[in-house]
Design a protein around this motif. Structure first.
Motif, PDB file in Angstrom:
ATOM      1  N   ALA A 191       0.845  -1.200   0.000  1.00 31.73           N
ATOM      2  CA  ALA A 191       0.000   0.000   0.000  1.00 31.73           C
ATOM      3  C   ALA A 191       0.883   1.253   0.000  1.00 31.73           C
ATOM      4  CB  ALA A 191      -0.935  -0.014   1.209  1.00 31.73           C
ATOM      5  N   THR A 192       1.997   1.209   0.731  1.00 25.78           N
ATOM      6  CA  THR A 192       2.961   2.318   0.711  1.00 25.78           C
ATOM      7  C   THR A 192       3.553   2.463  -0.688  1.00 25.78           C
ATOM      8  OG1 THR A 192       3.481   2.018   3.050  1.00 25.78           O
ATOM      9  CG2 THR A 192       5.113   3.200   1.723  1.00 25.78           C
ATOM     10  N   PHE A 193       3.923   1.340  -1.302  1.00 28.78           N
ATOM     11  CA  PHE A 193       4.426   1.381  -2.685  1.00 28.78           C
ATOM     12  C   PHE A 193       3.424   2.090  -3.592  1.00 28.78           C
ATOM     13  CE2 PHE A 193       7.502  -2.522  -3.180  1.00 28.78           C
ATOM     14  CZ  PHE A 193       8.425  -1.897  -2.373  1.00 28.78           C
ATOM     15  N   ASN A 194       2.148   1.747  -3.446  1.00 28.93           N
ATOM     16  CA  ASN A 194       1.117   2.336  -4.290  1.00 28.93           C
ATOM     17  C   ASN A 194       1.032   3.845  -4.076  1.00 28.93           C
ATOM     18  OD1 ASN A 194      -0.855   1.770  -6.323  1.00 28.93           O
ATOM     19  ND2 ASN A 194      -2.402   2.287  -4.815  1.00 28.93           N
ATOM     20  N   ALA A 195       1.112   4.273  -2.823  1.00 30.79           N
ATOM     21  CA  ALA A 195       1.070   5.710  -2.516  1.00 30.79           C
ATOM     22  C   ALA A 195       2.297   6.419  -3.080  1.00 30.79           C
ATOM     23  CB  ALA A 195       0.966   5.919  -1.007  1.00 30.79           C
ATOM     24  N   ASP A 212       4.010   5.419  -5.667  1.00 30.35           N
ATOM     25  CA  ASP A 212       3.819   5.418  -7.112  1.00 30.35           C
ATOM     26  C   ASP A 212       2.939   6.597  -7.533  1.00 30.35           C
ATOM     27  OD1 ASP A 212       4.051   4.273  -9.769  1.00 30.35           O
ATOM     28  OD2 ASP A 212       1.982   3.596  -9.540  1.00 30.35           O
ATOM     29  N   GLN A 213       1.868   6.833  -6.819  1.00 28.56           N
ATOM     30  CA  GLN A 213       0.964   7.937  -7.147  1.00 28.56           C
ATOM     31  C   GLN A 213       1.658   9.290  -6.975  1.00 28.56           C
ATOM     32  OE1 GLN A 213      -2.524   7.290  -4.746  1.00 28.56           O
ATOM     33  NE2 GLN A 213      -3.045   5.399  -5.815  1.00 28.56           N
ATOM     34  N   GLN A 214       2.538   9.383  -6.000  1.00 25.43           N
ATOM     35  CA  GLN A 214       3.217  10.653  -5.720  1.00 25.43           C
ATOM     36  C   GLN A 214       4.420  10.892  -6.625  1.00 25.43           C
ATOM     37  OE1 GLN A 214       3.679  11.451  -1.388  1.00 25.43           O
ATOM     38  NE2 GLN A 214       2.408   9.624  -1.164  1.00 25.43           N
ATOM     39  N   THR A 215       4.865   9.871  -7.336  1.00 26.08           N
ATOM     40  CA  THR A 215       6.024  10.039  -8.224  1.00 26.08           C
ATOM     41  C   THR A 215       5.627   9.881  -9.690  1.00 26.08           C
ATOM     42  OG1 THR A 215       6.602   7.699  -7.961  1.00 26.08           O
ATOM     43  CG2 THR A 215       7.694   9.273  -6.492  1.00 26.08           C
ATOM     44  N   SER A 261       4.590  11.906 -11.801  1.00 20.67           N
ATOM     45  CA  SER A 261       5.076  12.977 -12.676  1.00 20.67           C
ATOM     46  C   SER A 261       6.579  13.223 -12.525  1.00 20.67           C
ATOM     47  CB  SER A 261       4.304  14.272 -12.385  1.00 20.67           C
ATOM     48  OG  SER A 261       4.530  14.667 -11.052  1.00 20.67           O
ATOM     49  N   ALA A 262       7.258  12.364 -11.751  1.00 19.57           N
ATOM     50  CA  ALA A 262       8.707  12.518 -11.577  1.00 19.57           C
ATOM     51  C   ALA A 262       9.414  12.291 -12.910  1.00 19.57           C
ATOM     52  CB  ALA A 262       9.230  11.531 -10.542  1.00 19.57           C
ATOM     53  N   GLU A 263      10.561  12.926 -13.047  1.00 14.67           N
ATOM     54  CA  GLU A 263      11.332  12.787 -14.280  1.00 14.67           C
ATOM     55  C   GLU A 263      11.670  11.318 -14.555  1.00 14.67           C
ATOM     56  OE1 GLU A 263      15.647  14.225 -15.889  1.00 14.67           O
ATOM     57  OE2 GLU A 263      14.505  15.642 -14.672  1.00 14.67           O
ATOM     58  N   GLN A 264      12.000  10.589 -13.517  1.00 14.64           N
ATOM     59  CA  GLN A 264      12.290   9.158 -13.644  1.00 14.64           C
ATOM     60  C   GLN A 264      11.327   8.393 -12.748  1.00 14.64           C
ATOM     61  OE1 GLN A 264      16.436   7.988 -13.466  1.00 14.64           O
ATOM     62  NE2 GLN A 264      17.010  10.138 -13.494  1.00 14.64           N
ATOM     63  N   ARG A 265      10.262   7.906 -13.306  1.00 14.36           N
ATOM     64  CA  ARG A 265       9.271   7.180 -12.519  1.00 14.36           C
ATOM     65  C   ARG A 265       9.849   5.836 -12.069  1.00 14.36           C
ATOM     66  NH1 ARG A 265       3.072   5.747 -14.229  1.00 14.36           N
ATOM     67  NH2 ARG A 265       2.385   5.202 -12.127  1.00 14.36           N
ATOM     68  N   PRO A 266       9.739   5.526 -10.782  1.00 16.61           N
ATOM     69  CA  PRO A 266      10.325   4.269 -10.288  1.00 16.61           C
ATOM     70  C   PRO A 266       9.470   3.050 -10.614  1.00 16.61           C
ATOM     71  CG  PRO A 266       9.219   5.395  -8.503  1.00 16.61           C
ATOM     72  CD  PRO A 266       9.145   6.314  -9.698  1.00 16.61           C
ATOM     73  N   ILE A 294       9.124   9.216   1.553  1.00 15.39           N
ATOM     74  CA  ILE A 294       9.837   8.340   0.626  1.00 15.39           C
ATOM     75  C   ILE A 294       9.802   8.935  -0.783  1.00 15.39           C
ATOM     76  CG2 ILE A 294       9.818   6.062  -0.495  1.00 15.39           C
ATOM     77  CD1 ILE A 294       8.865   4.912   2.219  1.00 15.39           C
ATOM     78  N   ALA A 295       8.643   9.407  -1.215  1.00  9.52           N
ATOM     79  CA  ALA A 295       8.521  10.009  -2.547  1.00  9.52           C
ATOM     80  C   ALA A 295       9.402  11.248  -2.668  1.00  9.52           C
ATOM     81  CB  ALA A 295       7.065  10.349  -2.845  1.00  9.52           C
TER      82      ALA A 295
END
Length: 162
Positions: free
Chosen positions: A42-46, A48-51, A53-58, A149-150
């Motif tokens: 669930a943390t991973f999902n959050a 993911d949602q917060q990154t 628009s990041a230049e390098q999406r994890p 984390i994001a």
């Protein structure tokens, strides 16, 4: 650099090359985990949602350390329940011990008389960040704060892009 040979959720080999060219958040656990693993995913999902628009999406990888119960197919169903982009991998015990040892993660089977599952697996709860070359870039200890984390991920990737 990491060196390992696991099996991906699609049944194909999952090696260091599978991590190349992207940043990857990684955790270990198992699909029968009653608490840490669902919370971590669930943390991973959050994150993911917060990154998004990041230049390098994890990318996000969950490695099962319970190959007796977690087939690649079952692992794939489990991780994609949390997010269709998440990936899972597992392997034989010897390969898993080697993989987790390289990362400083630990796990062990705990026989349980009062569990419906016959046994539990105690395991490290840390989230690791692996860089695009397969090197450990950061360790996030529990409890996990997805916003922090994001933000750390964006700061780390911005620093390495300079």
């Amino acid at each position: 650099l990491l060196s390992f040979a696991l099996t991906g959720q699609d049944g194909n080999p999952f090696t260091l090359e599978s991590l190349h060219e992207h940043w990857t958040f990684l955790s270990i656990g198992y699909t029968h985990c009653p608490d840490v693993c669902p919370t971590t995913l669930a943390t991973f999902n959050a994150v993911d949602q917060q990154t998004v628009s990041a230049e390098q999406r994890p990318e996000f990888l969950f490695v099962s350390v319970d190959p007796e119960r977690d087939t690649p197919e079952k692992l794939g169903q489990y991780v994609t329940y949390f997010n269709p982009h998440f990936r899972g991998a597992t392997g034989e015990q010897e390969a898993l011990k080697d993989f987790t040892g390289q990362l400083g993660l630990i796990y062990g089977r705990v026989e349980g008389e009062n569990t419906a599952l016959d046994y539990l697996v105690d395991h490290s709860a840390s989230i690791l960040l692996i860089d695009p070359l397969g090197r450990l870039a950061a360790i996030f200890s529990a409890p996990h704060d997805s916003t922090a984390i994001a933000q750390d991920f964006i700061a780390i990737t911005n620093q390495t892009n300079r």
